[in-house]
Design an enzyme around this catalytic site. Structure first.
Site, PDB file in Angstrom:
ATOM      1  N   ASP A  53      73.877 -13.817  13.499  1.00  0.00           N
ATOM      2  CA  ASP A  53      74.956 -14.338  12.666  1.00  0.00           C
ATOM      3  C   ASP A  53      74.565 -14.473  11.202  1.00  0.00           C
ATOM      4  OD1 ASP A  53      77.272 -14.830  14.389  1.00  0.00           O
ATOM      5  OD2 ASP A  53      75.868 -16.090  15.508  1.00  0.00           O
ATOM      6  N   TYR A  83      82.414  -4.629  23.124  1.00  0.00           N
ATOM      7  CA  TYR A  83      82.468  -5.205  21.782  1.00  0.00           C
ATOM      8  C   TYR A  83      81.798  -4.208  20.852  1.00  0.00           C
ATOM      9  CZ  TYR A  83      81.952  -9.027  18.296  1.00  0.00           C
ATOM     10  OH  TYR A  83      82.009  -9.838  17.185  1.00  0.00           O
ATOM     11  N   GLU A 131      87.521 -16.781  21.382  1.00  0.00           N
ATOM     12  CA  GLU A 131      86.088 -16.614  21.612  1.00  0.00           C
ATOM     13  C   GLU A 131      85.433 -17.910  21.151  1.00  0.00           C
ATOM     14  OE1 GLU A 131      84.379 -13.155  19.646  1.00  0.00           O
ATOM     15  OE2 GLU A 131      82.386 -14.000  19.866  1.00  0.00           O
TER      16      GLU A 131
END
Lengths: 262, 394
Positions: free
Chosen positions: A54, A165, A43
């Site tokens: 993040d 995901y 990825e």
């Protein structure tokens, strides 16, 4: 190799790295070492100035990469030079939108990328990119969170290709010591009509094994690897990936054996 | 407040570009807002607080000396007289009360100069929330007085060390916090930017400025003004005063920070003029006009007024400018300083440096105002004295 072929062959270990960290020149070598150590899918993150999904580790890597001159043109150049491992794009929507959805999907295709993960693009906003990606044979990977209701999970799955995901916990990316019970519950809530890979907080071989035992079809590790790259500990990085892959293989072998016994 | 449910999109702008984890909290917030904005008990409590705690209504003041200087009738909407010294309290009271009705225990907010942080800390103290304010490390250094003010009010200020360590990074950090804490926490965003429902919710809490202006000018002048001038950073005071006049024949002028000029470096701009110089893109959960490089990295903006120092803008304003309903203009640092000093001397009113952009623009372009104009004085200038002193000494 397409993502559905990857998942048809094994329960993959998917490894995230931030392209251009610590410098654009080093990314190809790091990626190939990761692939040799046992990563089934790479990825490859395109760093953004404002990565809202993040945690501190990937934020710091993104800043290092941008400071080292990383940009979208270099990203595709790097991606096309990484061979021997299926590649998935990960990046924020503004970077994709700015280049143009059609051009971005076409560049993915040309550089051997088979899927796209765009963490700030929920289902409602994803149609234009999904259509562009589909025109170029690229899977747009959707995310499912612990607080996604069952009805919405079904809608997301209906729009998904490649894999979904599963976000292991609320919050942002980054290592956490124990994977919550809610992750197992989340895997159970997502019908296995499409491969389900789990990420966010995965940092140890025992996490990866635990997730496979809980029914995950793949495991995504990011911050733990990015942290080691940031410390320039590439031997330890290879070792971590090797041990994660080994732990995952053991679970697969045992479950295959128990199926044969029964 | 009217009963039309809030827009998710404004033309091609707006939307909800957020990680999946934030989708449910935003849906829950939108649902609560739609329910409470027509709830008589909520509205009664809010209007009582607006009157007795914040100091509404604020005067619409006919500025005789400024009018004489500009050769036309100019009124000032006096948001600088509100508790806390700026229009920010309209929104923090509204969202704070909403959070209380939603049974949240904690408020988080971002702040640049500290004005929205202070307004959030005030409401946190008033309504009994645990309050945490994200503030860039650079801004903490620049605004020590407001940090102390927030702490005095019982809030905790959390330094943000990521990215450019300013307002945009404080918003990122607040969004990250909220993705993990939404069950107990309300994210009290300070402007008409961000994902749905913030742009329309904050507008609705701020439109009291325009609603009052409308009835006040009709009472005084028996007609609507020819123009309304407001400064724009994220755009909350501008949307607040513009909204009730959208369908009227009133010129709406949004004045952005021209800073040191239109240029910039690779990673920074010399201004905060997203409407004038930005391109469409996604920042902080909304499609809007943003300052960005050719690859889509967000630039650091610049303005002498911290409240206008933001590389994005509310999506509805981006839409209203694109359709031609709102006109944009820029005022440089120098123009703002001129407006700051002129209003102080002419009217005995020291405006915030943000509002001084609107004043400075009006003074340089009186022909744009028509015969009867309203300038929104969104805040008072006490917080800016040291900035102006430093500017003067260079």
């Amino acid at each position: 190799m397409s993502l559905s072929e990857v998942f048809g062959r094994c329960k993959p270990l998917i490894v995230y790295i931030c392209a251009g960290d610590p410098s654009p020149d080093e990314t190809v070598e790091i990626a190939e070492r990761i692939a040799r150590a046992g990563a089934d899918v790479l990825e490859l993150g395109l760093p953004h100035s404002d990565p809202i999904a993040d945690g501190p580790v990937i934020q710091a890597a993104s800043q290092r990469a941008i400071a080292a001159g990383m940009n979208t043109d270099l990203y595709f150049d790097i991606a096309s030079r990484i061979e021997g491992v299926p590649k998935v794009f990960m990046g924020y929507y503004n970077m994709v939108y700015r280049r143009g959805l059609e051009r971005f999907a076409s560049d993915c295709r040309a550089s051997g990328i088979c899927g796209m993960i765009v963490p700030d693009l929920p289902m409602e906003e994803s149609r234009p990119l999904r259509e562009a990606a589909s025109r170029h044979g690229i899977d747009l990977i959707n995310m499912i969170a612990p607080n996604t209701p069952d009805k919405r999970i079904r809608e997301i799955i209906a729009l998904s290709s490649g894999f979904v995901y599963l976000v292991a916990r609320a919050g942002v990316t980054g290592a956490s010591a124990d994977l919550l019970e809610s992750t197992k519950h989340l895997i159970e809530r997502v019908p296995p009509v499409i491969p389900r890979a789990v990420g966010f907080g995965v940092s140890r071989p025992e996490h990866a094994a635990e997730l496979l035992r809980a029914g995950a079809d793949g495991v995504i590790v990011g911050s733990a690897c990015v942290d080691l790259i940031g410390r320039n500990e590439l031997d330890r990085l290879e070792d971590l990936i090797r041990r994660m892959k080994l732990a995952m293989t053991e679970v697969s072998v045992k479950s295959a054996a128990s199926i044969q016994q029964s | 407040m009217d009963e039309i449910s809030c827009e998710v999109r404004f033309g091609r702008y707006g939307g909800r570009f957020v990680p999946e984890t934030l989708v449910q909290p935003l849906l829950e917030l939108a649902e609560a807002f739609e329910r409470l904005r027509v709830d008589p008990e909520f509205l009664r409590e809010l209007s009582t607080l607006m009157r007795d705690f914040a100091g509404r209504p604020t005067p619409l003041y006919r500025a005789e000396n400024l009018s004489r200087a500009l050769g036309r009738d100019v009124y000032l909407k006096r948001e600088d007289l509100l508790h806390g010294g700026a229009h920010k309290i309209n929104n923090t009271l509204g969202q704070g009360l909403l959070a209380k009705y939603m049974k949240k225990k904690r408020l988080i907010a971002e702040t640049g100069a500290g004005q929205h942080g202070v307004a959030t800390a005030i409401v946190g103290a008033l309504l009994g929330f645990e309050t945490e304010i994200y503030m860039g490390e650079v801004d903490i250094e620049r605004q020590r007085m407001n940090v102390f003010r927030m702490e005095l009010l019982g809030a905790r200020v959390i330094p943000v060390r990521s990215g450019s360590r300013t307002l945009k990074d404080a918003i990122n950090e607040a969004l990250r916090d909220w993705a993990a804490s939404y069950e107990s926490t309300h994210y009290l965003l300070g402007t008409v930017a961000g994902p749905h429902p913030y742009p329309s919710m904050v507008r609705e809490f701020q439109r009291v400025i325009g609603d009052e202006t409308r009835s006040q000018i009709l009472a005084e002048e028996k007609r609507l003004p020819d123009s309304i001038v407001a400064c724009v950073g994220g755009g909350s005071n501008a949307m607040g005063i513009f909204t009730p006049f959208i369908d009227d024949d009133v010129r709406l002028i949004a004045v952005e920070a021209g800073g040191r000029g239109p240029g910039g470096g690779d990673r920074s701009a010399e201004h905060g003029a997203s409407l004038a110089f930005g391109d469409p893109g996604v920042l902080h959960g909304a499609m809007t006009k943003i300052l960005q490089d050719p690859y889509g990295q967000i630039l650091e903006s610049y303005s002498i007024a911290a409240g206008l120092d933001y590389p994005g803008v509310g999506p509805e304003l981006a839409h209203l400018v694109e359709t031609g309903r709102v006109e944009t203009a820029t005022a440089s640092d120098r123009t703002a300083i001129m407006g700051f000093k002129a209003l102080s001397k002419l009217e005995g009113i020291i405006p915030a440096l943000e509002s001084a952009h609107a004043v400075g623009y009006a003074m340089e372009h009186p022909e744009m105002l028509g015969e009867l104009s309203v300038i929104n004085i969104s805040g008072r200038g006490d917080k800016d004295l040291h900035t102006v002193m430093a500017y003067e000494s260079v």
